[in-house]
Design a protein around this motif. Structure first.
Motif, PDB file in Angstrom:
ATOM      1  N   LYS A   9      98.845  -2.960 -40.813  1.00 41.89           N
ATOM      2  CA  LYS A   9      99.158  -1.734 -41.556  1.00 41.89           C
ATOM      3  C   LYS A   9     100.587  -1.259 -41.310  1.00 41.89           C
ATOM      4  O   LYS A   9     101.114  -0.475 -42.093  1.00 41.89           O
ATOM      5  CB  LYS A   9      98.166  -0.633 -41.183  1.00 41.89           C
ATOM      6  N   THR A  10     101.194  -1.721 -40.240  1.00 44.54           N
ATOM      7  CA  THR A  10     102.566  -1.293 -39.945  1.00 44.54           C
ATOM      8  C   THR A  10     103.613  -2.184 -40.608  1.00 44.54           C
ATOM      9  O   THR A  10     104.799  -1.856 -40.567  1.00 44.54           O
ATOM     10  CB  THR A  10     102.815  -1.286 -38.427  1.00 44.54           C
ATOM     11  N   HIS A  11     103.199  -3.285 -41.202  1.00 43.37           N
ATOM     12  CA  HIS A  11     104.187  -4.170 -41.822  1.00 43.37           C
ATOM     13  C   HIS A  11     104.666  -3.549 -43.127  1.00 43.37           C
ATOM     14  O   HIS A  11     103.851  -3.240 -44.017  1.00 43.37           O
ATOM     15  CB  HIS A  11     103.615  -5.564 -42.087  1.00 43.37           C
ATOM     16  N   PRO A  12     105.984  -3.361 -43.299  1.00 43.61           N
ATOM     17  CA  PRO A  12     106.478  -2.622 -44.465  1.00 43.61           C
ATOM     18  C   PRO A  12     106.251  -3.325 -45.798  1.00 43.61           C
ATOM     19  O   PRO A  12     106.190  -2.665 -46.834  1.00 43.61           O
ATOM     20  CB  PRO A  12     107.977  -2.480 -44.170  1.00 43.61           C
ATOM     21  N   SER A  13     106.119  -4.636 -45.801  1.00 38.26           N
ATOM     22  CA  SER A  13     105.978  -5.354 -47.061  1.00 38.26           C
ATOM     23  C   SER A  13     104.561  -5.291 -47.612  1.00 38.26           C
ATOM     24  O   SER A  13     104.361  -5.111 -48.817  1.00 38.26           O
ATOM     25  CB  SER A  13     106.395  -6.822 -46.889  1.00 38.26           C
ATOM     26  N   SER A  14     103.572  -5.444 -46.760  1.00 35.86           N
ATOM     27  CA  SER A  14     102.185  -5.551 -47.228  1.00 35.86           C
ATOM     28  C   SER A  14     101.340  -4.326 -46.911  1.00 35.86           C
ATOM     29  O   SER A  14     100.265  -4.147 -47.493  1.00 35.86           O
ATOM     30  CB  SER A  14     101.525  -6.790 -46.622  1.00 35.86           C
ATOM     31  N   GLN A  15     101.759  -3.495 -45.944  1.00 35.94           N
ATOM     32  CA  GLN A  15     101.096  -2.218 -45.639  1.00 35.94           C
ATOM     33  C   GLN A  15      99.612  -2.373 -45.350  1.00 35.94           C
ATOM     34  O   GLN A  15      98.790  -1.546 -45.730  1.00 35.94           O
ATOM     35  CB  GLN A  15     101.322  -1.243 -46.802  1.00 35.94           C
ATOM     36  N   GLY A  16      99.260  -3.468 -44.692  1.00 35.19           N
ATOM     37  CA  GLY A  16      97.875  -3.687 -44.282  1.00 35.19           C
ATOM     38  C   GLY A  16      97.030  -4.456 -45.268  1.00 35.19           C
ATOM     39  O   GLY A  16      95.901  -4.841 -44.948  1.00 35.19           O
TER      40      GLY A  16
END
Length: 802
Positions: A46-53
């Motif tokens: 959820k913290t990854h900016p590209s995929s948001q979890g």
């Protein structure tokens, strides 16, 4: 300490963040598959900016393939008609080193070739470049990005002076108009498309145009679907430009101050009036005008494309023609706008950064450029002239080089050309002729295994630590969370060890992949892809980071850039909250497109855009081009300067040429190929995952009901498909989702997974003259119904290594 390890999905170029945890955890039941085997748990980060979890079915099930049919030990055989015998790494390295030395002595370094993959991490790519182009003096390194992204690379370089998508995923949720052409993003880049689709659904004023001969899940979500005939993309794009010109939707200030070669482009589009374009494309004039009006009335237009554009004999021309529309309307360098290529492979971007194509060097340098070669030679401490001034062999050149005995050694790693290359029967015959082929992969068997003399077991996703870059230039550290099985090794370590055994000990004195990456980023200093501020430690501490990201940046420039971008974003959000005045076309269109340039570029009546406020006289933004990228920007070219000698973006003027192999009375259908949602490329991973195989138990051919009725074909009937090169058989899927005269086959099935169902047995190797990317998307075929029953064989691969 977290029980989850952060990593990246190793499938498409969206670059989704994943979190992985062991099968067994305290106070929890062991996670197992249907056969009782323990498997690692995977969830979206959820913290990854590209995929948001978010995560698709491929990413969610990736861990199920980790231990299935793995190649565990080095294997060697003297000829292809023999069985493999297991050997030690020392023995395998000795065989490889001796053969390299022999080929260098007898044929020269130009007879040594390596064919790599967007599955590589950047460290793998970089060491391969240093080994091949630097130490061995052979530029014959190419990757399957040649089949995937090389037209986008060439288009960006020719239009902007440098590679690199200028947009970011945030633009998917800021645009007024999304123009998708040659991409079934809903299935091929699902998480990026989900962001766009949710935003589109919530904002009724936002328009989505999809250009595709098939009514795909992507097209179903569109406000306007243009089912053009295959090969008419440039006709359509020039036709839209013609109407934008006629209706006065041209950003004159941007064109005059920030671009070059517009008069030549204006002359070309004069020849694409609506009635001609509609007839050529097989669409209505009304739909063509609607598409042009959507583009012209939008303040922020975002175009997205993928293989349907790139895999073409006109690939580079198509990419540049998309970019032309952005240039003529000033739709670049601001939030929600720009030309955005969707990368096919997880680290095709990282490969381009590291120089991983036959015409490239690390840091977005070109082999043909003597200054670029000298810079790399000095950094690698090579003798001047060590790097050849001639671009190396492309992937297809390697196949023809095997045919004419010019290739003495072929090293294939992390890719499966015995399924993915065009004109497959010819490819297989060439591979069979190879005097010595090294095949380096994580899995055994694959279709390419049959053509190898040496098999090297590679560590794969989750078993080595390294970096990957996704479509939006987001760099992510992929951390290892388990040890490689048995004797498998990371790809870069294998290349480095061979280098050391050839005498290049100082060149490959790396203790770990972090040291490899630290050396690589030094070669990006002051380059368009400057990553000198990125390291393994920085990524581990701060998380995924977009480039450009310099080591030391001028703080005023950084703050000024951030303020300008935030101002643009606030303006976008304000526009979304309040009704905006549309840019209505004038009541009376231009009487003629053949008027003087100044009249063609009369200012249109649109409200002032962020661009026009930047283009004041003597603006400091329009100073001569600087090679330094704007640091820490989500988007490229926010200062409206480009990586060309004069700082201007360049229009490309192209007439449409059509398909390299158009249909004719003997081969009356156009075959197009592509992916399905659950499978990945040649099924090396996904073919071993039960859930995905149940979703797609067999290949198929889509055919329109009108064509099916004329040929007497019914649903699920076996159909023989023939081209000038080969034949294959598929069960029919009769559907209105495909345009009449066109048929579709997925490209995933090689002979290990189905009988006689290889899509690329039909395709041809004709390629774009600039990008040298083959036209895998279209060839002429004939159809013959065979039988009414299609057996469903159960293909279960058994590993021969215990």
């Amino acid at each position: 300490m977290s029980e989850f390890t952060k990593t990246l999905c190793p499938y498409c170029g969206v670059g989704c963040g994943l979190e992985v945890s062991p099968p067994a955890q305290l106070n929890k039941a062991t996670n197992r598959d249907n056969e009782g085997n323990p498997i690692w748990r995977v969830r979206g980060d959820k913290t990854h900016p590209s995929s948001q979890g978010m995560v698709c079915v491929k990413g969610a099930t990736i861990a199920e393939s980790l231990d299935k049919n793995r190649l565990h030990y080095p294997m060697v055989r003297d000829s292809l008609d023999q069985e493999f015998r297991r050997v030690s790494w020392d023995e395998a390295f000795d065989v490889i080193v001796k053969r390299i030395q022999t080929v260098r002595l007898t044929q020269g370094p130009e007879a040594i070739c390596m064919y790599g993959s967007g599955q590589f991490q950047t460290e793998d790519y970089y060491i391969a470049q240093k080994f091949m182009k630097g130490c061995l003096g052979s530029n014959n390194f190419d990757a399957n990005s040649r089949l995937c992204m090389s037209s986008a690379v060439a288009g960006y370089i020719q239009s902007f002076g440098a590679d690199g998508p200028p947009c970011c995923y945030e633009d998917l949720e800021l645009t007024d108009c999304a123009f998708l052409i040659g991409t079934n993003a809903a299935e091929c880049h699902p998480i990026a498309f989900n962001r766009l689709a949710k935003y589109h659904k919530k904002n009724r004023k936002v328009k989505m145009i999809v250009v595709d001969p098939r009514c795909t899940p992507t097209a179903e979500a569109a406000d306007l679907h243009l089912a053009i005939r295959p090969g008419t993309d440039i006709d359509l794009l020039n036709g839209i430009a013609h109407l934008l010109m006629r209706w006065n939707y041209v950003d004159t200030m941007f064109v005059d101050d920030c671009t070059s070669n517009f008069p030549a482009y204006a002359e070309v589009i004069c020849h694409y009036p609506p009635e001609v374009v509609a007839r050529e494309c097989g669409i209505s004039i009304e739909d063509l005008e609607t598409a042009a009006r959507y583009w012209g009335e939008s303040q922020r237009v975002l175009s997205l494309w993928s293989m349907g554009i790139n895999q073409s004999s006109e690939g580079t021309a198509k990419v540049r023609t998309i970019i032309n529309l952005h240039l003529m309307t000033g739709q670049i360098g601001k939030p929600g706008a720009g030309p955005f290529s969707l990368t096919g492979q997880p680290n095709a971007m990282g490969g381009r950064e590291a120089g991983g194509l036959a015409h490239l060097l690390p840091g977005y340098r070109l082999i043909k450029n003597p200054q670029h070669r000298a810079e790399i030679e000095e950094f690698w401490r090579l003798q001047p002239g060590q790097i050849s001034p001639h671009p190396g062999l492309t992937a297809w050149d390697m196949i023809t080089g095997l045919e004419n005995n010019a290739v003495g050694l072929l090293w294939i790693a992390a890719t499966n050309p015995a399924v993915s290359m065009p004109d497959l029967e010819r490819t297989k015959k060439a591979l069979w002729r190879s005097p010595f082929t090294i095949y380096q992969d994580a899995y055994y068997p694959t279709e390419t295994t049959a053509y190898a003399h040496v098999l090297l077991p590679a560590a794969q996703w989750g078993e080595k630590t390294g970096v990957m870059t996704n479509s939006e230039r987001m760099v992510t550290l992929c951390q290892a969370f388990r040890q490689p099985p048995r004797q498998a090794k990371p790809d870069w370590e294998i290349f480095a060890e061979v280098g050391r055994r050839l005498g290049f000990t100082k060149e490959f004195a790396f203790a770990n992949s972090a040291e490899v990456y630290a050396e690589f980023v030094q070669l990006t200093k002051n380059r368009p892809c400057d990553m000198t501020g990125i390291s393994h430690a920085q990524l581990q501490a701060q998380g995924p980071t977009q480039w450009p990201h310099q080591e030391k940046s001028d703080e005023l420039r950084v703050k000024s850039d951030e303020l300008r971008v935030k101002s643009d974003e606030l303006r976008v959000k304000s526009d979304q909250l309040e009704p905006s005045t549309p840019n209505s076309p004038p009541q009376t269109p231009h009487s003629s497109l053949l008027t003087p340039h100044s009249q063609l570029l009369a200012p249109h009546s649109s409200p002032q855009t962020p661009h026009s406020s930047l283009l004041t006289p003597n603006s400091s933004l329009l100073t001569p081009h600087s090679s330094l990228p704007t640091p820490h920007s989500k988007r490229l070219y926010t200062n409206l300067r480009f990586h060309t000698p004069d700082g201007r973006a360049r229009f490309g003027a192209y007439y449409s040429k059509g398909l390299a192999e158009p249909p004719n009375p003997d081969y009356p259908f156009v075959l197009t190929t592509g992916r399905v949602y659950g499978h990945w490329h040649t099924q090396t991973r996904t073919g071993r995952i039960e859930k995905i195989c149940k979703m797609y138990p067999q290949p198929f051919i889509e055919i329109h009901p009108r064509d099916a009725a004329r040929l007497g074909i019914v649903d699920n009937q076996c159909v023989e498909v023939r081209s000038r090169r080969g034949q294959a058989q598929f069960p029919a899927k009769v559907t209105k989702a495909i345009a009449p005269g066109t048929v579709f086959v997925p490209m995933h099935w090689g002979y290990l997974w189905a009988d006689n169902a290889e899509a690329n047995a039909l395709t041809h190797p004709e390629s774009c003259p600039d990008s040298l990317q083959p036209e895998l998307k279209a060839c002429a075929v004939q159809l013959t119904p065979i039988s009414l029953e299609v057996p469903l064989p159960n293909y279960q691969l058994q590993s021969s290594q215990r």
